[in-house]
Design an enzyme around this catalytic site. Structure first.
Site, PDB file in Angstrom:
ATOM      1  N   SER A 172     -56.991 114.626 -34.236  1.00 22.59           N
ATOM      2  CA  SER A 172     -56.324 115.769 -34.856  1.00 22.59           C
ATOM      3  C   SER A 172     -57.112 116.279 -36.049  1.00 22.59           C
ATOM      4  O   SER A 172     -57.048 117.465 -36.384  1.00 22.59           O
ATOM      5  CB  SER A 172     -54.911 115.371 -35.301  1.00 22.59           C
ATOM      6  OG  SER A 172     -54.135 114.951 -34.193  1.00 22.59           O
ATOM      7  N   ARG A 173     -57.873 115.403 -36.687  1.00 18.05           N
ATOM      8  CA  ARG A 173     -58.635 115.804 -37.869  1.00 18.05           C
ATOM      9  C   ARG A 173     -59.940 116.517 -37.512  1.00 18.05           C
ATOM     10  O   ARG A 173     -60.600 117.051 -38.407  1.00 18.05           O
ATOM     11  CB  ARG A 173     -58.913 114.582 -38.743  1.00 18.05           C
ATOM     12  CG  ARG A 173     -57.658 114.029 -39.432  1.00 18.05           C
ATOM     13  CD  ARG A 173     -57.998 112.877 -40.367  1.00 18.05           C
ATOM     14  NE  ARG A 173     -56.871 112.513 -41.217  1.00 18.05           N
ATOM     15  CZ  ARG A 173     -55.993 111.543 -40.960  1.00 18.05           C
ATOM     16  NH1 ARG A 173     -56.139 110.828 -39.844  1.00 18.05           N
ATOM     17  NH2 ARG A 173     -55.007 111.274 -41.787  1.00 18.05           N
ATOM     18  N   GLN A 219     -48.191 106.131 -44.893  1.00 22.26           N
ATOM     19  CA  GLN A 219     -49.534 105.673 -44.531  1.00 22.26           C
ATOM     20  C   GLN A 219     -50.632 106.546 -45.118  1.00 22.26           C
ATOM     21  O   GLN A 219     -51.806 106.375 -44.785  1.00 22.26           O
ATOM     22  CB  GLN A 219     -49.673 105.578 -43.017  1.00 22.26           C
ATOM     23  CG  GLN A 219     -49.605 106.884 -42.261  1.00 22.26           C
ATOM     24  CD  GLN A 219     -49.408 106.669 -40.777  1.00 22.26           C
ATOM     25  OE1 GLN A 219     -48.366 106.192 -40.341  1.00 22.26           O
ATOM     26  NE2 GLN A 219     -50.418 107.018 -39.982  1.00 22.26           N
ATOM     27  N   HIS A 228     -53.545 116.621 -28.960  1.00 23.86           N
ATOM     28  CA  HIS A 228     -54.722 117.006 -28.189  1.00 23.86           C
ATOM     29  C   HIS A 228     -54.743 116.173 -26.912  1.00 23.86           C
ATOM     30  O   HIS A 228     -53.802 115.404 -26.632  1.00 23.86           O
ATOM     31  CB  HIS A 228     -56.005 116.807 -29.010  1.00 23.86           C
ATOM     32  CG  HIS A 228     -56.112 115.450 -29.648  1.00 23.86           C
ATOM     33  ND1 HIS A 228     -56.298 114.291 -28.919  1.00 23.86           N
ATOM     34  CD2 HIS A 228     -56.039 115.059 -30.954  1.00 23.86           C
ATOM     35  CE1 HIS A 228     -56.360 113.259 -29.731  1.00 23.86           C
ATOM     36  NE2 HIS A 228     -56.197 113.685 -30.977  1.00 23.86           N
ATOM     37  N   ASP A 241     -57.842 104.150 -32.356  1.00 26.22           N
ATOM     38  CA  ASP A 241     -57.403 103.462 -33.573  1.00 26.22           C
ATOM     39  C   ASP A 241     -57.325 101.965 -33.259  1.00 26.22           C
ATOM     40  O   ASP A 241     -56.242 101.392 -33.126  1.00 26.22           O
ATOM     41  CB  ASP A 241     -56.059 104.019 -34.028  1.00 26.22           C
ATOM     42  CG  ASP A 241     -56.156 105.486 -34.404  1.00 26.22           C
ATOM     43  OD1 ASP A 241     -56.760 105.784 -35.450  1.00 26.22           O
ATOM     44  OD2 ASP A 241     -55.644 106.329 -33.652  1.00 26.22           O
ATOM     45  N   HIS A 299     -53.814 112.405 -26.997  1.00 25.84           N
ATOM     46  CA  HIS A 299     -52.385 112.088 -26.987  1.00 25.84           C
ATOM     47  C   HIS A 299     -51.792 112.262 -25.592  1.00 25.84           C
ATOM     48  O   HIS A 299     -50.982 111.441 -25.140  1.00 25.84           O
ATOM     49  CB  HIS A 299     -51.630 113.006 -27.954  1.00 25.84           C
ATOM     50  CG  HIS A 299     -52.014 112.868 -29.380  1.00 25.84           C
ATOM     51  ND1 HIS A 299     -52.793 113.803 -30.030  1.00 25.84           N
ATOM     52  CD2 HIS A 299     -51.726 111.908 -30.303  1.00 25.84           C
ATOM     53  CE1 HIS A 299     -52.959 113.440 -31.287  1.00 25.84           C
ATOM     54  NE2 HIS A 299     -52.333 112.290 -31.482  1.00 25.84           N
ATOM     55  N   GLY A 341     -49.981 117.411 -34.061  1.00 24.38           N
ATOM     56  CA  GLY A 341     -51.351 117.903 -33.952  1.00 24.38           C
ATOM     57  C   GLY A 341     -51.971 117.443 -32.653  1.00 24.38           C
ATOM     58  O   GLY A 341     -53.121 117.002 -32.612  1.00 24.38           O
TER      59      GLY A 341
END
EC number: 6.3.2.1
Length: 279
Positions: free
Chosen positions: A182-183, A57, A30, A146, A33, A28
């Site tokens: 990605s979300r 996870q 973007h 993160d 990344h 996913g």
């Protein structure tokens, strides 16, 4: 660019490679990344990206089945960035039998994200260690978005004596400062317009602290109230010492404010580093 799906041919391909930078992803992809890929290219000669949606996870109630799977599109983006190898294993490749041996992270994994996503960091640490053992890179790049994950991966490498340099990539944001994720594609149009509020409340906390405010509990409470007023379901807004992620104290130097909240069906996270003015 080679796309490899099994461990044995990957290891064969890596024979003779002594300068490897590794960027693990769940796909996913973007621009966030891709910025990690560019950072990897600055550190080593051979760049490897992995694409694997790691079931370990995800809690049973989370979005494992819904998570974006766009392998062909992702590979095209990675090839444009000069990636040499994409490792895209199937689940049975990494987990040929039930994964009974798990990496149990330090107690820091039970706070913040770990409090609201039990088992999340156990799954992250386990798959990262497996990937490190397979790829055996000299450098690995993880994003600051993160933040807690980055901290845990650094501790993983240190405590298992892994000869891997962990490089932190800066958070990449949209033009309105929403952290890329990605979300984000889950957001409806009206939610996307509202989504920037998480960044805005964290920015307000950052400004207050850098301006001398040390009422951390009050700042956290006010930020969560603002989000709730605008329809967010907030897990946490928390001010932490940057190196340990322990709750920040008034005399601390470098800090970070982290936030996680749900807007509609989409859970968003963000953080901002804070450097208070010296008195």
């Amino acid at each position: 660019m080679d796309v490899i799906t099994d461990i044995s041919p990957l290891r064969t391909r890596l024979v003779g490679e002594s300068s490897i930078a590794f960027v693990p992803t769940m796909g996913g992809l973007h621009e966030g990344h891709l910025s990690l890929i560019r950072a990897a290219r600055q550190h080593r000669e051979c760049v490897i990206a992995s694409i694997f949606v790691n079931r370990l996870q995800f809690a049973p109630t989370e979005d494992f089945d819904r998570y974006p799977r766009t392998l062909e599109q992702d590979c095209a983006l990675l090839e444009e960035q000069g990636v040499h190898i994409v490792f895209a294993p199937e689940e049975k490749t990494l987990y040929p039998v039930p994964q009974e041996f798990m990496v149990e992270p330090s107690p820091i994994a039970n706070m913040l994200e770990g409090k609201y996503r039990p088992g999340f960091f156990r799954g992250v640490a386990t798959v990262v260690l497996k990937l490190f053992n397979i790829v055996q890179p000299q450098t690995a790049v993880f994003g600051k978005k993160d933040y807690q994950q980055l901290h845990i991966v650094r501790e993983l490498a240190r405590q298992f004596n892994l000869p891997i340099e962990i490089v932190a990539g800066e958070t990449v944001r949209a033009s309105d400062n929403l952290a890329l994720s990605s979300r984000n594609r889950y957001l409806r149009e009206e939610e996307r317009a509202e989504a920037i509020r998480l960044y805005q409340v964290l920015s307000q906390v950052k400004r207050e602290i850098e301006g001398g405010n040390r009422n951390f509990a009050g700042l956290e409470e006010n930020a969560m109230k603002i989000l709730a007023t605008h329809g967010w379901n907030t897990d946490y807004v928390s001010i932490r010492e940057r190196d340990t992620l322990a709750p920040a104290q008034p005399r601390d130097g470098n800090m970070v404010v982290l936030g996680a909240a749900r807007l509609g069906e989409t859970r968003l996270i963000d953080n901002l580093e804070i450097t208070p003015k010296k008195e």
